[in-house]
Design a protein around this motif. Structure first.
Motif, PDB file in Angstrom:
ATOM      1  N   ILE A  19      44.981   4.930  30.366  1.00  0.00           N
ATOM      2  CA  ILE A  19      43.599   4.894  29.846  1.00  0.00           C
ATOM      3  C   ILE A  19      43.009   6.300  29.751  1.00  0.00           C
ATOM      4  N   LEU A  20      43.855   7.347  29.795  1.00  0.00           N
ATOM      5  CA  LEU A  20      43.347   8.707  29.809  1.00  0.00           C
ATOM      6  C   LEU A  20      42.961   9.130  28.393  1.00  0.00           C
ATOM      7  N   VAL A  80      38.609  11.716  31.044  1.00  0.00           N
ATOM      8  CA  VAL A  80      39.412  12.734  31.695  1.00  0.00           C
ATOM      9  C   VAL A  80      38.648  13.422  32.827  1.00  0.00           C
ATOM     10  N   LEU A  81      37.288  13.598  32.667  1.00  0.00           N
ATOM     11  CA  LEU A  81      36.522  14.202  33.753  1.00  0.00           C
ATOM     12  C   LEU A  81      36.419  13.269  34.953  1.00  0.00           C
ATOM     13  N   HIS A  92      39.053  21.676  26.048  1.00  0.00           N
ATOM     14  CA  HIS A  92      39.896  21.368  24.897  1.00  0.00           C
ATOM     15  C   HIS A  92      40.607  20.048  25.164  1.00  0.00           C
ATOM     16  N   ALA A  93      40.797  19.273  24.091  1.00  0.00           N
ATOM     17  CA  ALA A  93      41.475  17.983  24.200  1.00  0.00           C
ATOM     18  C   ALA A  93      42.403  17.800  23.024  1.00  0.00           C
ATOM     19  N   GLN A  94      43.631  17.409  23.342  1.00  0.00           N
ATOM     20  CA  GLN A  94      44.622  17.056  22.324  1.00  0.00           C
ATOM     21  C   GLN A  94      45.255  15.748  22.781  1.00  0.00           C
ATOM     22  N   GLU A  95      44.521  14.647  22.469  1.00  0.00           N
ATOM     23  CA  GLU A  95      44.951  13.344  22.979  1.00  0.00           C
ATOM     24  C   GLU A  95      46.289  12.951  22.355  1.00  0.00           C
ATOM     25  N   PRO A  96      47.104  12.239  23.126  1.00  0.00           N
ATOM     26  CA  PRO A  96      46.882  11.815  24.522  1.00  0.00           C
ATOM     27  C   PRO A  96      47.648  12.673  25.524  1.00  0.00           C
TER      28      PRO A  96
END
Length: 239
Positions: free
Chosen positions: A23-24, A29-30, A72-76
């Motif tokens: 479920i991330l 994520v925080l 920064h986020a580069q799911e998943p």
């Protein structure tokens, strides 16, 4: 020696909670990073205050102190979280960065740690090279210094051993014994008995002429007196 706290050196550890991985995402994520078992999370930060008061993350801009943000986020697969010191709504000081890869949290090393690690690695490699080079160095008072490598020993083992050749003979061994005897006879000629006038001739059987002769027997020279008439040998000395 005092025990070292795990928080003093977080570059060599990682943390993961496998129950969060399915479920991330950017919204959770925080919350995943703020788990109490996470050694990278500071529980005295402003995020903990906002979480306890059930406020939104926008209220962090109005607070002063340590806080965590999603940089920064580069799911998943990849998330980067920054720890920073907020001094005003527009002024912050970065303290540390953390990256999450496939749910595993690591602390990103700072520039000083990277340079220090590279320098230590280079120094260790150079020192190892010098130690190995010194192990191949040989010295002998008569030969001086030379290099003796292990691959030479392996090559010597693979090569068939050649038959050992006999040492060449010396000049002394090549000379014939009779030549030496001839030289000695020329240096020490025999003395013949001279018959005086008016005397009766001396019978040949009574003449006993002797002169030194050197014989080479069993690796040694024997000095003897040879009597040419009866061929008797009297050994005066040996060796």
């Amino acid at each position: 020696m005092a025990a070292v706290d795990i928080r003093d050196n977080l570059l060599g550890i990682s943390w993961v909670d496998s129950s969060w991985i399915p479920i991330l995402n950017s919204g959770s994520v925080l919350d995943y990073f703020s788990e109490r078992s996470n050694p990278f999370y500071d529980r005295t930060c402003n995020n903990e205050v906002v979480k306890m008061q059930r406020l939104t993350l926008e209220h962090l801009n109005q607070m002063v102190g340590v806080e965590y943000i999603l940089l920064h986020a580069q799911e998943p697969i990849l998330f980067i979280i920054r720890k920073q010191q907020r001094q005003s709504p527009t002024q912050v000081i970065p303290l540390a960065d953390y990256y999450i890869i496939a749910g595993v949290i690591y602390q990103a090393p700072d520039l000083g740690s990277v340079i220090n690690s590279r320098v230590l690695t280079a120094v260790h490699g150079i020192q190892s090279a010098f130690d190995e080079a010194m192990s191949y160095c040989r010295y002998h008072p008569s030969k001086g210094y030379w290099w003796h490598f292990k691959d030479h020993e392996e090559q010597d083992k693979v090569k068939p051993k050649a038959k050992r050749k006999e040492e060449p003979s010396s000049i002394f061994q090549r000379q014939r014994v009779d030549a030496l005897l001839l030289d000695l006879r020329q240096k020490f000629p025999p003395k013949f008995v001279q018959q005086k006038s008016g005397e009766k001739p001396v019978p040949v059987s009574q003449i006993c002429l002797s002169y030194p002769v050197f014989r080479f027997i069993n690796g040694f020279f024997d000095i003897c007196l040879m009597k040419p008439l009866n061929l008797e040998l009297e050994i005066r000395s040996s060796k």
